[in-house]
Design an enzyme around this catalytic site. Structure first.
Site, mmCIF file in Angstrom:
data_model
loop_
_atom_site.group_PDB
_atom_site.id
_atom_site.type_symbol
_atom_site.label_atom_id
_atom_site.label_comp_id
_atom_site.label_asym_id
_atom_site.label_seq_id
_atom_site.Cartn_x
_atom_site.Cartn_y
_atom_site.Cartn_z
ATOM 1 N N ASN A 10 0.828 -1.224 -0.012
ATOM 2 C CA ASN A 10 0.008 -0.161 0.127
ATOM 3 C C ASN A 10 0.898 1.234 -0.078
ATOM 4 O O ASN A 10 1.514 1.754 0.774
ATOM 5 C CB ASN A 10 -0.977 0.093 1.394
ATOM 6 N N ARG A 90 -2.568 -2.398 -3.480
ATOM 7 C CA ARG A 90 -3.867 -1.535 -3.266
ATOM 8 C C ARG A 90 -3.797 -0.359 -3.943
ATOM 9 O O ARG A 90 -2.874 0.455 -3.764
ATOM 10 C CB ARG A 90 -3.892 -1.227 -1.654
ATOM 11 N N HIS A 179 -13.476 1.862 0.397
ATOM 12 C CA HIS A 179 -13.441 0.679 1.170
ATOM 13 C C HIS A 179 -13.958 -0.453 0.683
ATOM 14 O O HIS A 179 -14.393 -1.429 1.220
ATOM 15 C CB HIS A 179 -14.380 0.908 2.559
ATOM 16 N N GLY A 211 -11.785 6.777 8.732
ATOM 17 C CA GLY A 211 -12.739 6.794 7.737
ATOM 18 C C GLY A 211 -13.963 5.968 7.771
ATOM 19 O O GLY A 211 -13.821 5.055 8.546
ATOM 20 N N ARG A 240 -13.327 14.117 8.607
ATOM 21 C CA ARG A 240 -14.031 14.682 7.534
ATOM 22 C C ARG A 240 -15.690 14.872 8.029
ATOM 23 O O ARG A 240 -16.217 14.204 8.586
ATOM 24 C CB ARG A 240 -14.257 13.264 6.479
ATOM 25 N N CYS A 282 -11.875 7.949 18.723
ATOM 26 C CA CYS A 282 -13.238 7.342 19.296
ATOM 27 C C CYS A 282 -13.068 6.944 20.792
ATOM 28 O O CYS A 282 -14.029 7.256 21.707
ATOM 29 C CB CYS A 282 -13.885 6.412 18.562
ATOM 30 N N GLU A 383 -8.278 -6.594 4.925
ATOM 31 C CA GLU A 383 -8.197 -6.078 3.484
ATOM 32 C C GLU A 383 -7.062 -6.442 2.680
ATOM 33 O O GLU A 383 -6.819 -6.774 1.575
ATOM 34 C CB GLU A 383 -8.232 -4.418 3.593
#
Length: 395
Positions: A10, A90, A179, A211, A240, A282, A383
């Site tokens: 990535n 990726r 995603h 995200g 965002r 969070c 992923e």
């Protein structure tokens, strides 16, 4: 360890993450990351058999290529060269050109580069990483796996914006979604949980992290998703804004903010961070809210409310809903956020099981609703495994 290893890469503009993975088990034999590329403090770190090593990169060098040289050295020194079967990359944006993983040749690389207008921060960096990997591993098949590919099954009514056909034709302005590898993986794992074939499974996958996005998966295919032309649309996220009245951009422009300043406000200073005026993390927000911080509490309430609204709306394209599936850093680990979201969905009969919700975290999958409730699951995403498996399939 099997004889089928895939190097998953990535590549970012100033970073590179990698993992040498067993394509059958998903185990990472070697993993690491490089950061601060292009700067004097550029560095690499990696783990082999749990042992971590760090290295400062050479000032003024091509850091992506230097990183690849280090990776080649690690593979050779650990006598894994004969097991390496492919390199999987990726790639964030495949536009309408790529609807599946694709073997990279010069033409494909040119097409990825041509899509840079749709992902100016990502696709050019992917091209750099791909070129470095092709130079380092010239005899191996190199495969591009696109974040957008899974969503290419969306019907026109879902991906078209209510703008002139000319804008769509001239500039490719439409909903693409992101995603995709995560939504693909967890929808397949949910099918296994339900003992159903993927093409018989209808789920709403909820990828919540810094995200965040949702995907309505009908008969195993993406039919709608919350991110849009860019990853800024949809849910409120870490920094965002998510969905916002587009006239606000013109309003701020007339107040004297430049295009770059507006973009910075909406992508870097909004979301959980902007509302709380505290943090985009969070865990920090949950702790602060428990101590009475009003901004943190409001940010969490807004986040859960907006996720629940999207879940409710994504029941529309599904003939039935087999399960809601939470994944991503927040989705997999934040008990309070999952409980808040399910509470917002009480009108549909959802009810969290406190004990089960507490058990499903730190990599553990499981049902988090009561037996009387419609089904909600937690399934950790992977992923990198998707990239490794799709790369092997193309090798």
């Amino acid at each position: 360890m099997s004889d089928a290893l895939v190097l998953v890469i990535n590549s970012g503009s100033s970073s590179l993450k990698f993992a040498l993975m067993d394509a059958q088990t998903g185990d990472a034999v070697i993993s690491g990351a490089g950061e601060c590329f292009g700067r004097d403090d550029a560095r690499m770190s990696w783990k082999v058999d749990g042992e971590k090593t760090e290295k400062t990169l050479s000032a003024g060098s091509n850091h992506h290529q230097e990183a690849m040289d280090i990776i080649v050295g690690l593979i050779e020194s650990n006598q894994l060269s004969d097991k390496l079967q492919a390199v999987g990359h990726r790639v964030v944006h495949g536009g309408e050109t790529f609807s599946q993983a694709t073997l990279i040749d010069d033409a494909v690389l040119g097409q990825i580069d041509a899509l840079k207008a749709l992902a100016p921060l990502h696709n050019p960096a992917h091209v750099v990483g791909i070129k470095a990997a092709r130079q380092a591993f010239p005899s191996l098949p190199q495969v591009a796996v696109f974040d957008t590919a899974f969503h290419q099954t969306m019907p026109e009514k879902a991906y078209h914006y209510a703008i002139s056909r000319q804008l769509y034709n001239d500039y490719g302005i439409r909903r693409y979604g992101f995603h995709g590898t995560s939504h693909y993986f967890v929808s397949r794992e949910a099918a296994k949980w339900l003992n159903q074939a993927p093409e018989q499974t209808n789920v709403i996958t909820v990828h919540l992290g810094n995200g965040a996005s949702l995907c309505a998966v009908k008969d195993g295919q993406s039919v709608d998703t919350s991110m849009g032309f860019t990853p800024l649309a949809g849910l409120m996220m870490g920094t965002r804004c998510g969905d916002i009245d587009p006239s606000i951009l013109e309003f701020l422009s007339k107040k004297g903010l430049s295009t770059d300043e507006i973009h910075h406000e909406l992508i870097d200073k909004a979301g959980l961070l902007g509302v709380s005026e505290l943090t985009n993390d969070c865990r920090g927000l949950v702790d602060a809210a428990e101590q009475g911080h009003k901004g943190a509490q409001l940010a969490l309430e807004m986040f859960a409310y907006r996720v629940a609204k999207y879940i409710a709306s994504y029941m529309v394209p599904l003939s039935r809903l087999d399960a809601i599936v939470f994944t991503g850093g927040i989705g997999e680990n934040s008990l309070p956020v999952r409980e808040m979201i399910l509470k917002e969905l009480a009108i549909f009969g959802y009810q969290a099981d406190a004990e089960a919700n507490a058990a499903a975290r730190f990599g553990a999958a499981g049902q988090i609703t009561t037996q009387a409730s419609p089904l909600a699951l937690v399934i950790p995403t992977n992923e990198e495994l998707v990239i490794a498996q799709q790369a092997m399939a193309m090798a």
